[in-house]
Design a protein around this motif. Structure first.
Motif, short mmCIF file in Angstrom:
data_model
loop_
_atom_site.label_atom_id
_atom_site.label_comp_id
_atom_site.label_asym_id
_atom_site.label_seq_id
_atom_site.Cartn_x
_atom_site.Cartn_y
_atom_site.Cartn_z
N ALA A 28 -0.01 19.65 4.38
CA ALA A 28 0.42 20.38 5.58
C ALA A 28 1.10 19.43 6.57
CB ALA A 28 -0.78 21.07 6.22
N ASN A 29 2.26 18.94 6.20
CA ASN A 29 3.07 18.10 7.09
C ASN A 29 3.98 19.01 7.90
OD1 ASN A 29 2.34 15.38 6.13
ND2 ASN A 29 3.26 16.07 4.22
N ILE A 30 4.24 18.63 9.12
CA ILE A 30 5.21 19.37 9.92
C ILE A 30 6.60 18.96 9.45
CG2 ILE A 30 6.13 19.78 12.25
CD1 ILE A 30 3.30 20.87 11.89
N ALA A 31 7.45 19.96 9.24
CA ALA A 31 8.84 19.70 8.85
C ALA A 31 9.73 19.99 10.05
CB ALA A 31 9.23 20.58 7.68
N VAL A 32 10.97 19.54 9.98
CA VAL A 32 11.98 19.87 11.00
C VAL A 32 13.13 20.57 10.28
CG1 VAL A 32 13.57 18.99 12.73
CG2 VAL A 32 11.31 17.94 12.47
N GLN A 81 8.24 14.57 6.96
CA GLN A 81 7.91 13.16 7.04
C GLN A 81 6.42 12.96 7.29
OE1 GLN A 81 9.28 10.87 10.29
NE2 GLN A 81 8.18 12.08 11.78
N ASP A 82 5.96 11.80 6.90
CA ASP A 82 4.61 11.35 7.20
C ASP A 82 4.75 10.27 8.26
OD1 ASP A 82 2.06 10.34 7.29
OD2 ASP A 82 1.87 10.04 5.13
N PRO A 83 4.23 10.48 9.49
CA PRO A 83 4.42 9.51 10.56
C PRO A 83 3.55 8.26 10.46
CG PRO A 83 3.08 11.31 11.33
CD PRO A 83 3.50 11.66 9.93
N ALA A 84 2.68 8.21 9.47
CA ALA A 84 1.80 7.05 9.30
C ALA A 84 2.22 6.26 8.07
CB ALA A 84 0.35 7.50 9.15
N PRO A 85 1.93 4.95 8.07
CA PRO A 85 2.25 4.16 6.87
C PRO A 85 1.65 4.84 5.65
CG PRO A 85 1.46 2.72 8.62
CD PRO A 85 1.27 4.14 9.09
N PRO A 86 2.41 4.93 4.59
CA PRO A 86 3.59 4.16 4.21
C PRO A 86 4.92 4.84 4.51
CG PRO A 86 2.71 5.25 2.27
CD PRO A 86 1.83 5.63 3.43
N ARG A 88 6.51 8.03 4.30
CA ARG A 88 7.23 8.78 3.28
C ARG A 88 8.02 9.90 3.95
NH1 ARG A 88 1.89 10.25 0.25
NH2 ARG A 88 1.37 10.46 2.43
N TYR A 89 9.13 10.27 3.32
CA TYR A 89 9.86 11.44 3.80
C TYR A 89 10.68 12.06 2.69
CZ TYR A 89 14.24 8.75 4.24
OH TYR A 89 15.35 8.00 3.99
N VAL A 90 10.99 13.32 2.87
CA VAL A 90 11.89 14.07 2.01
C VAL A 90 12.87 14.79 2.92
CG1 VAL A 90 12.11 15.97 0.37
CG2 VAL A 90 10.18 14.38 0.18
N THR A 91 14.16 14.58 2.68
CA THR A 91 15.20 15.28 3.41
C THR A 91 15.97 16.14 2.42
OG1 THR A 91 15.39 13.47 4.98
CG2 THR A 91 17.22 15.01 4.89
N VAL A 148 16.98 13.70 -0.67
CA VAL A 148 16.68 12.27 -0.64
C VAL A 148 15.19 12.17 -0.36
CG1 VAL A 148 17.06 10.06 0.51
CG2 VAL A 148 18.98 11.64 0.17
N ALA A 149 14.48 11.48 -1.23
CA ALA A 149 13.04 11.31 -1.09
C ALA A 149 12.72 9.82 -1.08
CB ALA A 149 12.31 12.00 -2.24
N VAL A 150 11.99 9.37 -0.06
CA VAL A 150 11.65 7.96 0.07
C VAL A 150 10.14 7.82 0.24
CG1 VAL A 150 11.92 5.89 1.50
CG2 VAL A 150 13.88 7.38 1.08
N ASP A 151 9.57 6.92 -0.53
CA ASP A 151 8.14 6.61 -0.43
C ASP A 151 8.01 5.15 -0.05
OD1 ASP A 151 5.45 6.08 -0.66
OD2 ASP A 151 5.21 7.14 -2.55
N GLY A 152 7.68 4.88 1.21
CA GLY A 152 7.56 3.52 1.70
C GLY A 152 6.42 2.75 1.08
N GLY A 153 5.52 3.43 0.39
CA GLY A 153 4.39 2.76 -0.24
C GLY A 153 4.68 2.26 -1.64
N GLU A 154 5.85 2.62 -2.16
CA GLU A 154 6.22 2.18 -3.50
C GLU A 154 6.24 0.66 -3.57
OE1 GLU A 154 7.44 3.80 -6.65
OE2 GLU A 154 6.01 5.16 -5.71
N GLY A 155 5.47 0.08 -4.43
CA GLY A 155 5.49 -1.36 -4.66
C GLY A 155 4.73 -2.19 -3.64
#
Length: 173
Positions: A28-32, A81-86, A88-91, A148-155
Protein backbone atom coordinates in the motif's frame (compact mmCIF):
# COMPACT_ATOMS: atom_id res chain seq x y z
CA UNK A 1 3.11 -4.52 -24.07
CA UNK A 2 5.09 -3.08 -21.18
CA UNK A 3 8.65 -2.03 -21.94
CA UNK A 4 11.22 -2.05 -19.17
CA UNK A 5 14.61 -0.38 -19.39
CA UNK A 6 17.25 -2.51 -17.65
CA UNK A 7 20.34 -0.29 -18.10
CA UNK A 8 22.62 0.49 -15.17
CA UNK A 9 22.25 4.06 -13.94
CA UNK A 10 25.00 6.26 -12.59
CA UNK A 11 23.54 6.57 -9.10
CA UNK A 12 24.64 3.03 -8.29
CA UNK A 13 21.05 1.79 -8.37
CA UNK A 14 20.05 -0.67 -11.02
CA UNK A 15 16.90 -0.59 -13.06
CA UNK A 16 14.98 -3.84 -12.79
CA UNK A 17 12.05 -5.47 -14.49
CA UNK A 18 8.51 -4.60 -13.55
CA UNK A 19 7.89 -8.27 -12.77
CA UNK A 20 10.66 -8.17 -10.16
CA UNK A 21 9.00 -5.13 -8.58
CA UNK A 22 5.67 -6.99 -8.23
CA UNK A 23 5.97 -7.51 -4.45
CA UNK A 24 6.78 -3.80 -4.01
CA UNK A 25 3.77 -2.81 -6.13
CA UNK A 26 1.47 -5.06 -4.08
CA UNK A 27 2.19 -2.95 -0.97
CA UNK A 28 0.00 0.00 0.00
CA UNK A 29 2.36 2.70 -1.27
CA UNK A 30 0.98 6.10 -2.17
CA UNK A 31 1.31 6.75 -5.90
CA UNK A 32 1.24 10.06 -7.78
CA UNK A 33 -0.97 10.24 -10.86
CA UNK A 34 -0.16 12.88 -13.48
CA UNK A 35 -2.20 14.09 -16.44
CA UNK A 36 -2.58 17.15 -18.65
CA UNK A 37 -5.27 19.70 -17.74
CA UNK A 38 -7.49 21.34 -20.35
CA UNK A 39 -5.23 24.41 -20.18
CA UNK A 40 -2.24 22.24 -21.12
CA UNK A 41 -0.72 22.49 -17.65
CA UNK A 42 0.63 19.32 -16.05
CA UNK A 43 -1.32 18.23 -12.96
CA UNK A 44 -0.62 15.59 -10.31
CA UNK A 45 -2.36 14.15 -7.28
CA UNK A 46 -1.55 11.45 -4.73
CA UNK A 47 -3.68 8.32 -5.19
CA UNK A 48 -4.25 4.86 -3.78
CA UNK A 49 -3.90 2.04 -6.28
CA UNK A 50 -4.13 -1.72 -6.69
CA UNK A 51 -1.69 -3.47 -9.02
CA UNK A 52 -3.28 -6.52 -10.60
CA UNK A 53 -2.54 -8.43 -13.77
CA UNK A 54 -0.08 -5.81 -15.02
CA UNK A 55 -2.69 -3.04 -14.72
CA UNK A 56 -2.97 -0.28 -12.10
CA UNK A 57 -6.47 0.25 -10.72
CA UNK A 58 -7.54 3.48 -9.01
CA UNK A 59 -10.88 4.57 -7.58
CA UNK A 60 -12.17 8.06 -8.25
CA UNK A 61 -15.34 10.04 -8.12
CA UNK A 62 -16.51 11.57 -11.39
CA UNK A 63 -16.45 14.33 -12.43
CA UNK A 64 -13.10 15.49 -11.06
CA UNK A 65 -10.16 17.19 -12.73
CA UNK A 66 -8.42 13.89 -13.31
CA UNK A 67 -11.45 12.04 -14.69
CA UNK A 68 -12.36 14.90 -17.05
CA UNK A 69 -8.74 15.01 -18.23
CA UNK A 70 -8.74 11.25 -18.89
CA UNK A 71 -11.90 11.65 -20.96
CA UNK A 72 -10.09 14.30 -23.07
CA UNK A 73 -6.79 12.42 -23.33
CA UNK A 74 -6.03 8.99 -21.96
CA UNK A 75 -2.28 9.66 -21.62
CA UNK A 76 -1.19 9.56 -17.96
CA UNK A 77 1.85 8.90 -15.82
CA UNK A 78 1.98 7.14 -12.48
CA UNK A 79 4.87 7.07 -10.01
CA UNK A 80 4.98 4.69 -7.05
CA UNK A 81 7.86 5.20 -4.64
CA UNK A 82 9.17 3.99 -1.32
CA UNK A 83 10.44 7.04 0.63
CA UNK A 84 12.69 4.92 2.86
CA UNK A 85 15.94 3.17 1.95
CA UNK A 86 16.52 1.40 -0.37
CA UNK A 87 14.49 3.96 -2.36
CA UNK A 88 12.61 1.87 -4.85
CA UNK A 89 10.28 3.32 -7.44
CA UNK A 90 8.25 2.44 -10.50
CA UNK A 91 7.30 5.09 -13.04
CA UNK A 92 4.72 4.25 -15.68
CA UNK A 93 3.62 6.12 -18.78
CA UNK A 94 0.45 4.62 -20.14
CA UNK A 95 -3.16 4.86 -21.16
CA UNK A 96 -6.02 5.33 -18.70
CA UNK A 97 -9.58 4.20 -19.15
CA UNK A 98 -12.58 5.15 -17.02
CA UNK A 99 -14.85 2.24 -16.12
CA UNK A 100 -18.29 3.14 -14.78
CA UNK A 101 -19.26 -0.13 -13.12
CA UNK A 102 -20.85 0.50 -9.71
CA UNK A 103 -20.12 -2.98 -8.36
CA UNK A 104 -16.47 -3.06 -9.48
CA UNK A 105 -15.93 0.48 -8.24
CA UNK A 106 -17.45 -0.30 -4.84
CA UNK A 107 -15.29 -3.44 -4.50
CA UNK A 108 -12.15 -1.51 -5.40
CA UNK A 109 -12.96 1.39 -3.06
CA UNK A 110 -13.48 -1.04 -0.14
CA UNK A 111 -10.28 -2.92 -0.97
CA UNK A 112 -8.23 0.30 -1.16
CA UNK A 113 -9.65 1.81 2.05
CA UNK A 114 -8.85 -1.35 4.00
CA UNK A 115 -5.45 -1.84 2.35
CA UNK A 116 -4.32 1.70 3.16
CA UNK A 117 -6.01 2.21 6.55
CA UNK A 118 -6.47 -1.33 7.88
CA UNK A 119 -9.82 -3.07 8.35
CA UNK A 120 -11.27 -1.00 11.23
CA UNK A 121 -10.06 2.44 10.11
CA UNK A 122 -10.88 1.55 6.50
CA UNK A 123 -14.47 0.75 7.43
CA UNK A 124 -14.69 4.02 9.37
CA UNK A 125 -13.34 5.91 6.34
CA UNK A 126 -15.86 4.26 4.03
CA UNK A 127 -18.80 5.01 6.33
CA UNK A 128 -17.90 8.51 7.55
CA UNK A 129 -15.63 10.10 4.95
CA UNK A 130 -15.98 8.50 1.51
CA UNK A 131 -19.77 8.37 1.80
CA UNK A 132 -19.82 12.19 1.73
CA UNK A 133 -18.10 12.42 -1.67
CA UNK A 134 -20.40 13.50 -4.48
CA UNK A 135 -20.47 12.20 -8.01
CA UNK A 136 -20.36 8.89 -9.79
CA UNK A 137 -17.92 6.20 -8.70
CA UNK A 138 -15.40 5.16 -11.36
CA UNK A 139 -12.46 2.83 -11.73
CA UNK A 140 -9.43 4.22 -13.52
CA UNK A 141 -7.54 1.42 -15.29
CA UNK A 142 -3.99 2.32 -16.28
CA UNK A 143 -2.28 0.09 -18.81
CA UNK A 144 1.49 0.70 -18.86
CA UNK A 145 3.17 1.40 -22.20
CA UNK A 146 6.58 2.39 -20.86
CA UNK A 147 7.89 1.53 -17.43
CA UNK A 148 11.04 2.37 -15.53
CA UNK A 149 11.56 0.40 -12.33
CA UNK A 150 14.49 1.06 -9.98
CA UNK A 151 15.41 -0.86 -6.84
CA UNK A 152 18.05 1.00 -4.84
CA UNK A 153 18.66 -2.10 -2.73
CA UNK A 154 19.95 -4.14 -5.64
CA UNK A 155 23.50 -5.23 -4.84
CA UNK A 156 23.68 -3.49 -1.45
CA UNK A 157 25.04 -5.54 1.42
CA UNK A 158 22.10 -6.33 3.78
CA UNK A 159 24.12 -5.16 6.82
CA UNK A 160 24.90 -1.83 5.14
CA UNK A 161 21.24 -1.44 4.19
CA UNK A 162 20.14 -2.08 7.78
CA UNK A 163 22.65 0.50 8.99
CA UNK A 164 21.37 3.06 6.46
CA UNK A 165 17.81 2.52 7.68
CA UNK A 166 18.85 2.83 11.33
CA UNK A 167 20.89 6.00 10.76
CA UNK A 168 17.97 7.60 8.94
CA UNK A 169 16.02 7.54 12.22
CA UNK A 170 18.69 9.41 14.19
CA UNK A 171 18.12 13.18 14.06
CA UNK A 172 21.00 15.17 12.61
CA UNK A 173 22.78 12.29 10.88
Amino acid sequence: MTQTDTRQVTSGMSEVTLAKMGPFLKKANIAVLSWTAASGAPMSTPVWYKYEGGVFLLHSMHPTGKTRAIQRSDAVALCVQDPAPPYRYVTVAGRAKLVFDAEASDRLQKYLARAYFGRVAGNYYLKNVASAFEGEHAVIEITPEKTVAVDGGEGINPVALAAMKAMRKIPGL
